[in-house]
Design an enzyme around this catalytic site. Structure first.
Site, mmCIF file in Angstrom:
data_model
loop_
_atom_site.group_PDB
_atom_site.id
_atom_site.type_symbol
_atom_site.label_atom_id
_atom_site.label_comp_id
_atom_site.label_asym_id
_atom_site.label_seq_id
_atom_site.Cartn_x
_atom_site.Cartn_y
_atom_site.Cartn_z
ATOM 1 N NE ARG A 130 -0.981 9.820 72.687
ATOM 2 C CZ ARG A 130 -0.770 9.886 73.999
ATOM 3 N NH1 ARG A 130 -0.748 11.038 74.607
ATOM 4 N NH2 ARG A 130 -0.595 8.772 74.677
ATOM 5 C CE LYS A 151 -2.269 0.932 74.963
ATOM 6 N NZ LYS A 151 -2.841 2.263 75.240
ATOM 7 N NE ARG A 176 1.737 9.008 79.979
ATOM 8 C CZ ARG A 176 1.322 8.249 78.959
ATOM 9 N NH1 ARG A 176 1.176 6.942 79.128
ATOM 10 N NH2 ARG A 176 1.046 8.791 77.809
ATOM 11 N NE ARG A 234 -1.040 3.343 68.616
ATOM 12 C CZ ARG A 234 -0.495 3.318 69.819
ATOM 13 N NH1 ARG A 234 0.208 2.295 70.223
ATOM 14 N NH2 ARG A 234 -0.666 4.333 70.610
ATOM 15 N NE ARG A 246 4.176 9.063 76.226
ATOM 16 C CZ ARG A 246 3.483 7.955 75.970
ATOM 17 N NH1 ARG A 246 3.606 6.905 76.765
ATOM 18 N NH2 ARG A 246 2.696 7.872 74.922
HETATM 19 P P1 AP5 Z 1 -0.269 4.087 81.061
HETATM 20 O O1 AP5 Z 1 -0.119 2.736 81.665
HETATM 21 O O2 AP5 Z 1 0.959 4.842 80.712
HETATM 22 O O3 AP5 Z 1 -1.298 4.038 79.828
HETATM 23 P P2 AP5 Z 1 -1.118 3.410 78.378
HETATM 24 O O4 AP5 Z 1 -2.394 2.701 78.061
HETATM 25 O O5 AP5 Z 1 0.144 2.649 78.280
HETATM 26 O O6 AP5 Z 1 -1.115 4.771 77.553
HETATM 27 P P3 AP5 Z 1 -0.094 5.340 76.447
HETATM 28 O O7 AP5 Z 1 -0.385 6.825 76.401
HETATM 29 O O8 AP5 Z 1 1.290 4.924 76.709
HETATM 30 O O9 AP5 Z 1 -0.661 4.663 75.200
HETATM 31 P P4 AP5 Z 1 -0.492 5.084 73.760
HETATM 32 O O10 AP5 Z 1 -1.084 3.914 73.113
HETATM 33 O O11 AP5 Z 1 -1.057 6.393 73.387
HETATM 34 O O12 AP5 Z 1 1.083 5.370 73.641
HETATM 35 P P5 AP5 Z 1 2.256 4.439 73.138
HETATM 36 O O13 AP5 Z 1 3.419 4.668 73.999
HETATM 37 O O14 AP5 Z 1 1.783 3.075 72.898
HETATM 38 O O15 AP5 Z 1 -1.168 4.961 82.077
HETATM 39 C C1 AP5 Z 1 -1.487 6.316 81.824
HETATM 40 C C2 AP5 Z 1 -1.488 7.101 83.142
HETATM 41 O O16 AP5 Z 1 -2.539 6.637 83.974
HETATM 42 C C3 AP5 Z 1 -0.214 6.943 83.976
HETATM 43 O O17 AP5 Z 1 0.067 8.155 84.597
HETATM 44 C C4 AP5 Z 1 -0.578 5.846 85.002
HETATM 45 O O18 AP5 Z 1 0.163 5.992 86.205
HETATM 46 C C5 AP5 Z 1 -2.056 6.106 85.200
HETATM 47 N N1 AP5 Z 1 -2.835 4.881 85.448
HETATM 48 C C6 AP5 Z 1 -2.691 3.680 84.824
HETATM 49 N N2 AP5 Z 1 -3.620 2.791 85.271
HETATM 50 C C7 AP5 Z 1 -4.380 3.481 86.188
HETATM 51 C C8 AP5 Z 1 -5.499 3.122 87.002
HETATM 52 N N3 AP5 Z 1 -6.040 1.887 86.949
HETATM 53 N N4 AP5 Z 1 -6.024 4.066 87.804
HETATM 54 C C9 AP5 Z 1 -5.498 5.311 87.864
HETATM 55 N N5 AP5 Z 1 -4.431 5.709 87.120
HETATM 56 C C10 AP5 Z 1 -3.872 4.801 86.291
HETATM 57 O O19 AP5 Z 1 2.528 5.091 71.691
HETATM 58 C C11 AP5 Z 1 3.076 6.380 71.576
HETATM 59 C C12 AP5 Z 1 3.195 6.755 70.107
HETATM 60 O O20 AP5 Z 1 4.104 5.849 69.435
HETATM 61 C C13 AP5 Z 1 1.917 6.686 69.270
HETATM 62 O O21 AP5 Z 1 1.128 7.852 69.403
HETATM 63 C C14 AP5 Z 1 2.496 6.527 67.863
HETATM 64 O O22 AP5 Z 1 3.021 7.750 67.389
HETATM 65 C C15 AP5 Z 1 3.668 5.580 68.099
HETATM 66 N N6 AP5 Z 1 3.254 4.171 68.024
HETATM 67 C C16 AP5 Z 1 3.268 3.259 69.035
HETATM 68 N N7 AP5 Z 1 2.816 2.069 68.609
HETATM 69 C C17 AP5 Z 1 2.496 2.230 67.295
HETATM 70 C C18 AP5 Z 1 1.962 1.361 66.312
HETATM 71 N N8 AP5 Z 1 1.636 0.071 66.597
HETATM 72 N N9 AP5 Z 1 1.753 1.843 65.060
HETATM 73 C C19 AP5 Z 1 2.074 3.133 64.751
HETATM 74 N N10 AP5 Z 1 2.577 4.016 65.646
HETATM 75 C C20 AP5 Z 1 2.793 3.559 66.908
HETATM 76 ZN ZN ZN Z 2 1.985 3.047 77.300
#
Ligand code: AP5
Ligand code: ZN
Length: 210
Positions: A166, A13, A122, A88, A155
């Site tokens: 997660r 994403k 990552r 979420r 991370r």
């Molecule tokens: P990446 O693009 O980083 O993936 P992502 O979908 O953004 O994954 P996240 O782990 O960031 O999502 P998340 O939802 O768990 O974390 P968030 O930061 O939102 O890609 C991942 C890897 O794959 C990278 O290394 C990239 O290079 C590689 N890649 C990407 N596309 C690829 C492809 N097509 N092919 C090959 N490789 C690829 O949230 C973190 C924390 O914050 C949560 O756990 C929670 O504690 C809190 N939080 C955030 N939002 C909320 C909410 N709305 N409500 C409550 N708590 C929240």
């Molecule tokens: Zn992300």
């Protein structure tokens, strides 16, 4: 254009949003990035959420909704947004309906095995949050950010136990949004186990004309 990017951790994403924000002329708003920024600046919010993020749990809805509501008041969100990682939970989605309903919800579809491969490789830049992968999307110089030259880090929530947790949280709390937005006919599924370029292209096609 108001877009929500929905999908499990590691689905890509953030990577797709970082590329499309300039092409679409709308800001990329990641609640995860907002929380991580607060943690690194050691604000009250940062202290409150640091442990929650490290364990891979969700920040309480009230706090998260208030943060997004404020962020959407900024001038750069006047023409829309890409919300990455929000909503979420069903209560978060209902809150967003009340203040700025999305026109389309892009559902990143990917299996757990691929998620684990992506998250375990990552690496991120600690100051800009720029995201790399040791194999799939490596930096120009190993272990260093392309622009700042800083050492890349892992991370805290990309440890194996936190990844498993997660995924479980995603299944129980976030996946119900697929049905929620499906019923409103605003959902589009994107197969996300393709190359970054292909996924970007598919998302661009899906939101064209909005
Ligand atoms: P990446 O693009 O980083 O993936 P992502 O979908 O953004 O994954 P996240 O782990 O960031 O999502 P998340 O939802 O768990 O974390 P968030 O930061 O939102 O890609 C991942 C890897 O794959 C990278 O290394 C990239 O290079 C590689 N890649 C990407 N596309 C690829 C492809 N097509 N092919 C090959 N490789 C690829 O949230 C973190 C924390 O914050 C949560 O756990 C929670 O504690 C809190 N939080 C955030 N939002 C909320 C909410 N709305 N409500 C409550 N708590 C929240
Ligand atoms: Zn992300």
């Amino acid at each position: 254009m108001r877009l929500v990017f929905l999908g499990p951790p590691g689905a890509g994403k953030g990577t797709v949003a970082a590329i499309l924000k300039d092409r679409l002329g709308i800001p990329h708003i990641s609640t995860g990035d907002l929380f991580r920024d607060a943690i690194s600046r050691k604000t009250d919010l940062g202290r409150e959420v640091e442990g929650i993020l490290a364990r891979g749990e969700l920040v309480p809805d009230e706090l998260t909704v208030a943060l997004v509501r404020e962020r959407l008041k900024a001038p750069d969100a006047g023409h829309g947004y890409i919300l990455d990682g929000f909503p979420r939970t069903i209560p978060q989605a209902e809150a967003l309906e009340a203040f700025s309903p999305p026109e389309k919800v892009v559902n990143f579809v990917i299996d757990d095995e691929e998620v684990v491969k992506r998250l375990s490789g990552r690496r991120v830049c600690p100051s800009t949050g720029r995201v790399y992968h040791v194999i799939y999307n490596p930096p120009k110089v190993e272990g260093k950010d392309d622009e700042t030259g800083e050492d890349l880090v892992i991370r805290p929530d990309d440890r194996p136990e936190a990844i498993r947790h997660r995924l479980e949280v995603y299944r129980t709390q976030t996946a119900p949004l697929i049905t929620y937005y499906g019923k409103k006919s605003r959902l589009v599924d994107i197969p996300s186990d393709r190359s970054i370029e292909e996924v970007v292209h598919l998302v661009e096609q899906a939101v064209r004309g909005l």
